[in-house]
Each structure stands twice: as structure tokens, then as C-alpha cells.
Design an enzyme around this catalytic site. Structure first.
Site, PDB file in Angstrom:
ATOM      1  N   CYS A 194      -5.276   0.669   6.047  1.00  0.00           N
ATOM      2  CA  CYS A 194      -5.365   1.702   6.239  1.00  0.00           C
ATOM      3  C   CYS A 194      -6.952   2.218   5.817  1.00  0.00           C
ATOM      4  O   CYS A 194      -7.014   3.851   5.829  1.00  0.00           O
ATOM      5  CB  CYS A 194      -4.248   2.714   5.795  1.00  0.00           C
ATOM      6  SG  CYS A 194      -4.252   2.771   3.762  1.00  0.00           S
ATOM      7  N   CYS A 205      -0.012   2.950   3.600  1.00  0.00           N
ATOM      8  CA  CYS A 205       0.752   2.864   4.600  1.00  0.00           C
ATOM      9  C   CYS A 205       1.985   1.231   4.671  1.00  0.00           C
ATOM     10  O   CYS A 205       2.641   1.046   5.778  1.00  0.00           O
ATOM     11  CB  CYS A 205      -0.539   1.987   5.708  1.00  0.00           C
ATOM     12  SG  CYS A 205      -1.147   0.732   4.906  1.00  0.00           S
ATOM     13  N   CYS A 219      -7.347  -0.974   0.786  1.00  0.00           N
ATOM     14  CA  CYS A 219      -6.701  -1.452   2.374  1.00  0.00           C
ATOM     15  C   CYS A 219      -6.777  -1.740   3.100  1.00  0.00           C
ATOM     16  O   CYS A 219      -7.397  -1.113   4.294  1.00  0.00           O
ATOM     17  CB  CYS A 219      -4.966  -0.577   2.421  1.00  0.00           C
ATOM     18  SG  CYS A 219      -4.277  -0.574   3.134  1.00  0.00           S
ATOM     19  N   CYS A 238       1.104  -1.322  -0.063  1.00  0.00           N
ATOM     20  CA  CYS A 238      -0.366  -0.107   0.400  1.00  0.00           C
ATOM     21  C   CYS A 238       0.959   1.257   0.445  1.00  0.00           C
ATOM     22  O   CYS A 238       1.567   1.667   0.750  1.00  0.00           O
ATOM     23  CB  CYS A 238      -0.934   0.396   1.058  1.00  0.00           C
ATOM     24  SG  CYS A 238      -1.904   1.185   1.463  1.00  0.00           S
ATOM     25  N   CYS A 254      -8.628  -5.000 -10.374  1.00  0.00           N
ATOM     26  CA  CYS A 254      -8.495  -3.845 -11.263  1.00  0.00           C
ATOM     27  C   CYS A 254      -7.535  -2.459 -10.222  1.00  0.00           C
ATOM     28  O   CYS A 254      -8.368  -1.637  -9.634  1.00  0.00           O
ATOM     29  CB  CYS A 254      -9.695  -3.464 -11.518  1.00  0.00           C
ATOM     30  SG  CYS A 254      -8.956  -2.766 -13.840  1.00  0.00           S
TER      31      CYS A 254
HETATM   32 FE    FE Z   1      -3.029   1.080   3.235  1.00  0.00          FE
END
Ligand code: FE
Length: 131
Positions: A99, A50, A96, A47, A119
Site C-alpha cells: 500500500c 493494509c 509497505c 502494516c 528502523c
Molecule cells: Fe501496507
């Protein structure tokens, strides 16, 4: 999993304007413009916000859509799915799990073994290279 929660001001200070727009305001990068659309390097996509591990390069495939696409996350707890009925479409948003960053959408027309197509926006991801 301990969730990360930050204010918009904190995210804005940490991210570029485009990253903030996509990750925190559910934007979409223009197709065929992202850093990872055509990327074939090996590693783990984490991510952008984070650092949480999201997708392995082993599950990446060329969907032809102009966005990096994967048939599975690194594990079931890496991402959260949420119904998204915006823009007069019924879609499933992918976030995610740590976060809450907007990553993209998941569609049921991917390749085996899962039949799913995650996607994703390149700007929501960061490739940590390695095996
Ligand atoms: Fe994240």
C-alpha cells in the site's frame, strides 16, 4: 502483488491522526514513545494500513535508537526501498510493498546475518501475536 491505492480522505477516515501523519505523510514518531520499541513478544508485524506481513519478531533486535528495529523483512517482496534525500541526508526509505505506507528507513549498520537495520515507526506496524 495487487497494490492497494486509496485517496488521502479514505486513509484519513481509517487511521488515527498520528498514523496518518507517519504512514501517509512520511512523519516520524518521537523515539522511545512507540508501542513496539521495547516489545519482545513473538509474532508477525503487519502494516497498520493494509495488514501486509512485514517483519517477524525473530528478526527484531534492540538497536537502542528508540524505534523498533529489524535486520530483515519477512521476505524480499514485503517492503520497497526508495532513495530519500530530504532533510539534507541521504537515506533509504522503507515502504509497505502493498500500500506504499511509510514505515521508516533502512541503514547499513545492523547486526548479522544481513548487516541491515530497518528502523521502523511503531505506529506504522501492528503486531499479530503468535509463533
Ligand atoms: Fe501496507
Amino acid at each position: 502483488m495487487d497494490k492497494i491505492k486509496k485517496s488521502d480522505d479514505e486513509w484519513q477516515a481509517q487511521l488515527t491522526p498520528e498514523e496518518f501523519k507517519v504512514c501517509r505523510q512520511k512523519g516520524t514518531e518521537r523515539p522511545f514513545t512507540g508501542e513496539y520499541d521495547k516489545c519482545e513478544e513473538t509474532g508477525t508485524y503487519v502494516c497498520k494500513c493494509c495488514g501486509h506481513p512485514l517483519f517477524s519478531s525473530e528478526s527484531k533486535f534492540d538497536s537502542g535508537t528508540g524505534w523498533p528495529s529489524f535486520f530483515a523483512p519477512v521476505d524480499d517482496s514485503a517492503v520497497d526501498d526508495e532513495e530519500d534525500n530530504s532533510l539534507f541526508m541521504r537515506r533509504t526509505e522503507t515502504l509497505c510493498a502493498k500500500c506504499g505506507a511509510h514505515l521508516g528507513h533502512v541503514f547499513p549498520d545492523g547486526p548479522q546475518p544481513t548487516g541491515l537495520r530497518y528502523c521502523m515507526n511503531s505506529v506504522s506496524l501492528k503486531l499479530v501475536r503468535g509463533d
